[in-house]
Design an enzyme around this catalytic site. Structure first.
Site, mmCIF file in Angstrom:
data_model
loop_
_atom_site.group_PDB
_atom_site.id
_atom_site.type_symbol
_atom_site.label_atom_id
_atom_site.label_comp_id
_atom_site.label_asym_id
_atom_site.label_seq_id
_atom_site.Cartn_x
_atom_site.Cartn_y
_atom_site.Cartn_z
ATOM 1 N N LYS A 22 -1.533 0.662 -2.658
ATOM 2 C CA LYS A 22 -2.263 -0.093 -1.695
ATOM 3 C C LYS A 22 -2.514 0.659 -0.396
ATOM 4 O O LYS A 22 -3.486 0.425 0.405
ATOM 5 C CB LYS A 22 -1.579 -1.497 -1.396
ATOM 6 C CG LYS A 22 -1.925 -2.282 -0.022
ATOM 7 C CD LYS A 22 -1.077 -3.221 0.179
ATOM 8 C CE LYS A 22 0.076 -2.571 1.471
ATOM 9 N NZ LYS A 22 0.487 -3.603 2.276
ATOM 10 N N ASN A 23 -1.479 1.321 -0.057
ATOM 11 C CA ASN A 23 -1.450 2.041 1.473
ATOM 12 C C ASN A 23 -2.531 3.185 1.402
ATOM 13 O O ASN A 23 -2.923 3.718 2.303
ATOM 14 C CB ASN A 23 -0.345 2.489 1.966
ATOM 15 C CG ASN A 23 0.580 1.325 2.284
ATOM 16 O OD1 ASN A 23 0.053 0.157 2.684
ATOM 17 N ND2 ASN A 23 2.021 1.579 2.087
ATOM 18 N N CYS A 117 4.219 -9.030 14.248
ATOM 19 C CA CYS A 117 4.283 -9.256 12.991
ATOM 20 C C CYS A 117 5.737 -9.454 12.662
ATOM 21 O O CYS A 117 6.481 -9.165 13.340
ATOM 22 C CB CYS A 117 3.603 -8.481 11.803
ATOM 23 S SG CYS A 117 4.345 -6.763 11.911
ATOM 24 N N ARG A 122 4.639 -3.191 16.478
ATOM 25 C CA ARG A 122 3.869 -2.161 15.894
ATOM 26 C C ARG A 122 2.357 -2.220 16.794
ATOM 27 O O ARG A 122 1.276 -2.593 16.226
ATOM 28 C CB ARG A 122 3.529 -2.312 14.397
ATOM 29 C CG ARG A 122 4.629 -2.213 13.535
ATOM 30 C CD ARG A 122 4.225 -1.870 12.015
ATOM 31 N NE ARG A 122 3.779 -3.097 11.553
ATOM 32 C CZ ARG A 122 3.345 -3.271 10.263
ATOM 33 N NH1 ARG A 122 3.400 -2.359 9.578
ATOM 34 N NH2 ARG A 122 3.136 -4.468 9.802
ATOM 35 N N ASP A 305 9.449 1.600 3.694
ATOM 36 C CA ASP A 305 8.973 0.597 2.768
ATOM 37 C C ASP A 305 9.891 0.672 1.564
ATOM 38 O O ASP A 305 9.778 -0.455 0.702
ATOM 39 C CB ASP A 305 7.476 0.943 2.211
ATOM 40 C CG ASP A 305 6.540 0.434 3.371
ATOM 41 O OD1 ASP A 305 6.782 -0.133 4.171
ATOM 42 O OD2 ASP A 305 5.317 0.721 2.897
ATOM 43 N N ARG A 397 0.750 -9.263 -1.308
ATOM 44 C CA ARG A 397 0.126 -8.184 -0.589
ATOM 45 C C ARG A 397 0.448 -6.659 -1.162
ATOM 46 O O ARG A 397 -0.171 -5.993 -0.793
ATOM 47 C CB ARG A 397 0.709 -8.285 0.723
ATOM 48 C CG ARG A 397 0.161 -9.739 1.420
ATOM 49 C CD ARG A 397 0.801 -9.724 3.047
ATOM 50 N NE ARG A 397 0.349 -8.554 3.503
ATOM 51 C CZ ARG A 397 1.204 -7.468 4.195
ATOM 52 N NH1 ARG A 397 2.442 -7.803 4.292
ATOM 53 N NH2 ARG A 397 0.889 -6.565 4.738
#
Length: 421
Positions: A22-23, A117, A122, A305, A397
């Site tokens: 995803k990233n 968030c 961030r 992560d 997500r």
């Protein structure tokens, strides 16, 4: 709203394929805005964040077609609004990564400020300062940032702190700037390196990706290409922990082992056997896990992560472990939920002391963010009885149909649609 229900206690065994990252996919989708012809991306993960990015690209005027293989045609963007609205940015802060490409290719961009968030504020100040160094004029109004530049110009810029999104945004903008740009204290993550590979295939001239200094010699135009997204090292790490804590034996097919050294090292320190082969990474969990100490760092250090998932492994170890979070200031929100399942975790500032082994007992828990939701699923796999994980839209997500992929390994897990929050 969906929930995931797990009846724990089973051993995971078999093979699971690691999907595209995803990233890596999100910024590369944005990079298509820099080109004058269509780009095709392969191995694109089917995630809610990827779908949101596709929606944003369409809003900007792109034609976006396909799922696993996605083709983006940016030739309609010039007639669009060049604006990323709040409705999309609030759901996925990676939306701000269109800022650099739009500014470089079309001379302007208007982006909603993402706000905070669940895992920390961030801010995007490093993105903006980097683009300003390249010549962007920036104005803030009504919750939006507006950027303008007839043509960006090369410059030297030193990031105050290592930022993946900031590095990607400014690097993309610099590809079409006049002259040479030197970016220092940049992020070194594999996803930054993959973006640089894509940009160079498009015709950019980038050197140094994967080191702390990136140099970009600007060009006049970029052309669409065909590219396969690299496998997701965080997804692979999550499945590796699942195998380890269930005393399992799982082959992670296509696992990007070259990008997983920090995670593999900690797994081995805990007594897990990690065997690298031609098809990926085989993970074999021990009868007794050993305690570990983990400190999150920018790549090539231990990834933030993977912090929540590795904390679950630490709760299953025989002894005291410590996890220290240095990247985000509010990334222990999974701790109270793990404690509700039976974990013994004490948080002091940015450090958590974990005492195991934990005799997890299933109950209902709430996901607070993407990686926290993964940690709750992991805990559910080893808990006695039934664990219900609510708010799994966080999970979607970053993990594609995780319940369908864990079931063939022996997990008793299912998704229930339309559950209350």
């Amino acid at each position: 709203m969906d929930k995931i229900v797990i009846n724990g206690g089973g051993r995971l065994e078999g093979e699971i394929r690691v999907f595209g990252a995803k990233n890596a996919a999100l910024p590369i989708l944005c990079a298509s805005l820099l080109t004058d012809t269509p780009t095709t991306l392969r191995h694109v993960p089917q995630l809610s964040d990827v779908k949101t990015m596709g929606k944003l690209l369409r809003e900007l005027g792109c034609q976006v077609e396909g799922e696993r293989a996605v083709t983006i045609d940016p030739r309609g963007v010039a007639q669009g609004s060049l604006m990323a609205p709040y409705e999309l940015v609030k759901t996925m802060r990676a939306s701000v990564t269109v800022m650099g490409p739009l500014l470089a290719r079309y001379g302007k961009a208007e982006i909603s400020l993402p706000g905070g968030c669940a895992i920390g504020a961030r801010p995007i100040d490093q993105h903006l300062r980097g683009l300003e160094a390249l010549g962007a004029e920036i104005e803030m109004h009504h919750g939006y940032v507006e950027l303008r530049a007839k043509r960006l110009r090369g410059a030297r810029f030193v990031f105050d702190l290592v930022t993946v999104g900031g590095t990607q945004n400014v690097m993309m903008a610099a590809t079409l700037a006049r002259g040479t740009t030197r970016l220092e204290n940049v992020a070194r993550e594999p996803e930054v390196q993959d973006l640089a590979v894509v940009l160079n295939k498009m015709g950019a001239r980038i050197r140094g990706a994967g080191t702390s200094v990136i140099e970009i010699e600007g060009v006049d135009n970029l052309t669409g290409i065909d590219h396969a997204i690299l496998p997701d090292r965080i997804e692979a790490g999550t499945f590796a922990v699942a195998a380890a804590i269930t005393k399992g034996d799982v082959l992670l097919r296509d696992a990007p082992v070259d990008h997983m050294h920090a995670v593999i090292s900690k797994l081995e320190e805990a007594g897990v056997r990690c065997l690298v082969g031609p098809h990926g990474l085989r993970v074999i969990g021990p009868e007794v896990l050993q305690p570990i100490d983990v400190v999150t760092r920018p790549h090539p250090g231990f990834p933030t992560d993977m912090q929540a998932q590795m904390m679950v492994l630490a709760t299953m170890a025989d002894g005291q472990s410590m996890v220290t979070e240095t990247i985000f200031e509010n990334r222990f929100m999974h701790v109270p939920e793990l404690c509700r399942l039976g974990a013994n975790i004490q948080v002091n500032g940015n450090a958590a002391v974990i005492r195991g082994p934990t005799d997890y007992s299933g109950t209902t828990v709430m996901a607070t963010d993407l990686r926290a939701s993964a940690s709750l699923v992991l805990a559910g796999l080893v808990a006695k009885g039934t664990t219900e994980v609510r708010r799994v839209y966080h999970l979607d997500r970053g993990y594609e149909t995780i319940e369908k992929r864990l079931r063939p390994l022996g997990a008793n897990i299912e998704r229930i649609h339309g559950a209350s929050s």
